[in-house]
Design a protein around this motif. Structure first.
Motif, PDB file in Angstrom:
ATOM      1  N   LEU A 291       0.822  -1.203   0.000  1.00 47.35           N
ATOM      2  CA  LEU A 291       0.000   0.000   0.000  1.00 47.35           C
ATOM      3  C   LEU A 291       0.859   1.257   0.000  1.00 47.35           C
ATOM      4  N   PHE A 292       1.943   1.221   0.745  1.00 43.94           N
ATOM      5  CA  PHE A 292       2.780   2.403   0.926  1.00 43.94           C
ATOM      6  C   PHE A 292       3.677   2.677  -0.275  1.00 43.94           C
ATOM      7  N   LEU A 293       4.257   1.615  -0.864  1.00 41.04           N
ATOM      8  CA  LEU A 293       5.249   1.785  -1.922  1.00 41.04           C
ATOM      9  C   LEU A 293       4.667   1.670  -3.324  1.00 41.04           C
ATOM     10  N   GLY A 294       3.529   1.012  -3.455  1.00 43.19           N
ATOM     11  CA  GLY A 294       3.036   0.724  -4.786  1.00 43.19           C
ATOM     12  C   GLY A 294       3.832  -0.412  -5.396  1.00 43.19           C
ATOM     13  N   GLU A 295       4.036  -0.371  -6.697  1.00 43.02           N
ATOM     14  CA  GLU A 295       4.778  -1.429  -7.383  1.00 43.02           C
ATOM     15  C   GLU A 295       6.278  -1.150  -7.341  1.00 43.02           C
ATOM     16  N   ILE A 296       7.064  -2.143  -6.909  1.00 42.08           N
ATOM     17  CA  ILE A 296       8.522  -2.035  -6.896  1.00 42.08           C
ATOM     18  C   ILE A 296       9.110  -3.196  -7.682  1.00 42.08           C
ATOM     19  N   GLU A 297      10.328  -3.004  -8.163  1.00 40.36           N
ATOM     20  CA  GLU A 297      10.941  -4.002  -9.039  1.00 40.36           C
ATOM     21  C   GLU A 297      11.320  -5.278  -8.294  1.00 40.36           C
TER      22      GLU A 297
END
Length: 483
Positions: A291-297
């Motif tokens: 929720l906090f970061l969204g999509e990360i690699e």
């Protein structure tokens, strides 16, 4: 970045200092002091050390990554671990401590199983020691890989160089201080891990509620993300993780080291509470991190990225040291368990025919610590070695399937015999490995069929072979009365 680096260095020096302290304190001690702390561990140290040695970097990187990527359905791993850990403290620990004392004051699990059945041969000890060394090398590799990922993400150091550095630090304090140093470093590292997992998700949740989160919103999460009941295979496999505790040598050796039954009861309360909190907030870190970061690699860095976005360098350096703590607290315990198994169960009875001195035993164990560390780093630095969670899963399954049924039957079944123990260990390990290699695509964690097969083999072989001698039955009765 420089501040975080300085904090890492201070933390690592503190760990080395503990090793040096116990080396100076116990330099004239013997085998029992080095490998079991003289059975003088208090309830807080025993509890947090057992927990920290269990919760390696996967609890800060592997499990949050699984929850982040696949959703709450992966929480069955956490549920299985919480149940298994509680049962091991409440059911297994009291008897194991008493039985190891009654069985000639055994200091390793292979030694205990041999003494428990008053066996004259060394087959069981050697088989166990081989499984120990293989599984612990794989397990330690996961911790080294986590250290490499941490240093590379935070400081920019080459991952392989970071692995060498972490391995060197772990070897130094384990090499010098033995079990006491390992337990005390694990105690401090357990506190740090708990603090980090409590603070980061809670702060991130406050930021989300205040409108400060990234562009990703709950509505953009994958369909079914919050569905706990995904499919029966995930549920069975997740709960199966709990079976590992009954045969995990570096964890249950803490049960053997506690001073008294009274302290053991205190340790159980502390340890279970710590474990539940750690697992609960590890799951929360994955959910809230999404929720906090969204999509990360790279999902394995969800905790790292969340901490670095939330806190200034001084605090992020302290909290990220928890990943170092998680990696090191497990690796040191694994190295020491391997060393004790080799020194007590192979070097002394096989190579030295029982004539090894305490000093020889200590140095034999220390050399094994060094050798396994080197091999673990080589495995971890191989890009094809798998993920952190994957390495842990393989080693965890092998230990649980091989030793869990034999240890529990030895504690609760008077009729159980030596032949049954050997059969259970060999069949459990073999089925676990075969299932992983040939049937892993079925989606069932190999510890489940491995444990079932090991249990059936142990019971069937016991019933089909001669009952234990009166001396063995007397030892069983004596153990029940041991304080």
């Amino acid at each position: 970045m420089n501040v975080e680096s300085i904090i890492f260095v201070i933390y690592l020096l503190f760990m080395i200092g503990i090793g040096v302290y116990f080396f100076m304190k116990n330099k004239n001690g013997g085998e029992k002091d080095y490998f079991l702390g003289g059975r003088q561990m208090g309830p807080w140290v025993s509890a947090l050390s057992a927990g920290a040695s269990d919760m390696s970097a996967w609890v800060l990187m592997g499990l949050p990554a699984s929850i982040y990527a696949a959703g709450i359905g992966k929480a069955w791993i956490a549920i299985g671990l919480a149940i298994g850990y509680a049962v091991s403290w409440l059911v297994e620990a009291p008897r194991l401590r008493r039985f190891t004392i009654a069985a000639n004051d055994s200091i390793t699990l292979p030694q205990y199983l041999t003494n428990r059945f008053k066996a004259s041969g060394k087959l069981l000890q050697i088989v166990c020691a081989v499984i120990f060394i293989v599984a612990y090398t794989i397990y330690a590799a996961s911790s080294m890989k986590a250290c490499g990922t941490l240093f590379n993400t935070v400081i920019g150091i080459d991952p392989r160089t970071a692995m060498y550095l972490a391995a060197a630090i772990i070897v130094v304090y384990t090499f010098l201080g033995g079990f006491s140093a390992v337990c005390w470093t694990d105690f401090f590292q357990g506190m740090l891990m708990l603090a980090a997992l409590l603070i980061a998700p809670i702060f991130a949740l406050f930021v989300i509620n205040g409108g400060g989160a990234s562009a990703s919103a709950p509505a953009q999460l994958p369909a079914g993300y919050w569905n706990l009941f995904t499919n029966w295979k995930d549920i069975v496999s997740g709960l199966g993780w709990g079976l590992g505790y009954f045969g995990m040598p570096h964890i249950i050796v803490r049960f053997m080291s506690v001073r008294s039954d009274k302290d053991l009861k205190k340790s159980a309360k502390i340890g279970i509470t710590w474990n539940v909190l750690i697992i609960l907030f590890s799951v929360a870190a994955g959910c809230i991190g999404h929720l906090f970061l969204g999509e990360i690699e790279d999902s394995s860095t969800v905790f790292i990225q969340m901490v670095r976005k939330l806190f200034p360098a001084v605090f992020s350096g302290i909290l990220l040291s928890a990943i170092l703590a998680a990696s090191m607290s497990t690796a040191d315990s694994q190295l020491l368990a391997s060393a004790s198994a080799f020194a007590s169960d192979v070097y002394k009875p096989v190579f030295r025919k029982g004539k090894a001195t305490d000093k020889e035993m200590l140095w034999a164990g220390r050399y094994v610590v060094l050798a396994i560390s080197v091999v673990a780093v080589l495995i971890a630095s191989n890009p094809n070695s798998g993920t952190i969670m994957g390495l842990v899963e393989n080693a965890w399954g092998l230990f649980g399937a091989a030793f869990g049924p034999a240890i529990m039957l030895s504690l609760f079944w008077k009729r159980f015999n030596f032949a049954g123990a050997i059969a259970g260990i060999i069949v459990g390990a073999a089925v676990d490995i075969i299932w992983l290699i040939a049937l892993g695509s079925l989606g069932i964690y190999e510890i489940v069929p491995g444990t079932i097969a090991g249990l059936i083999a142990a019971v069937v072989v016991t019933l089909c072979t001669k009952a234990p001698s009166k001396q063995v039955e007397d030892l069983y009765e004596k153990a029940l009365k041991t304080e």
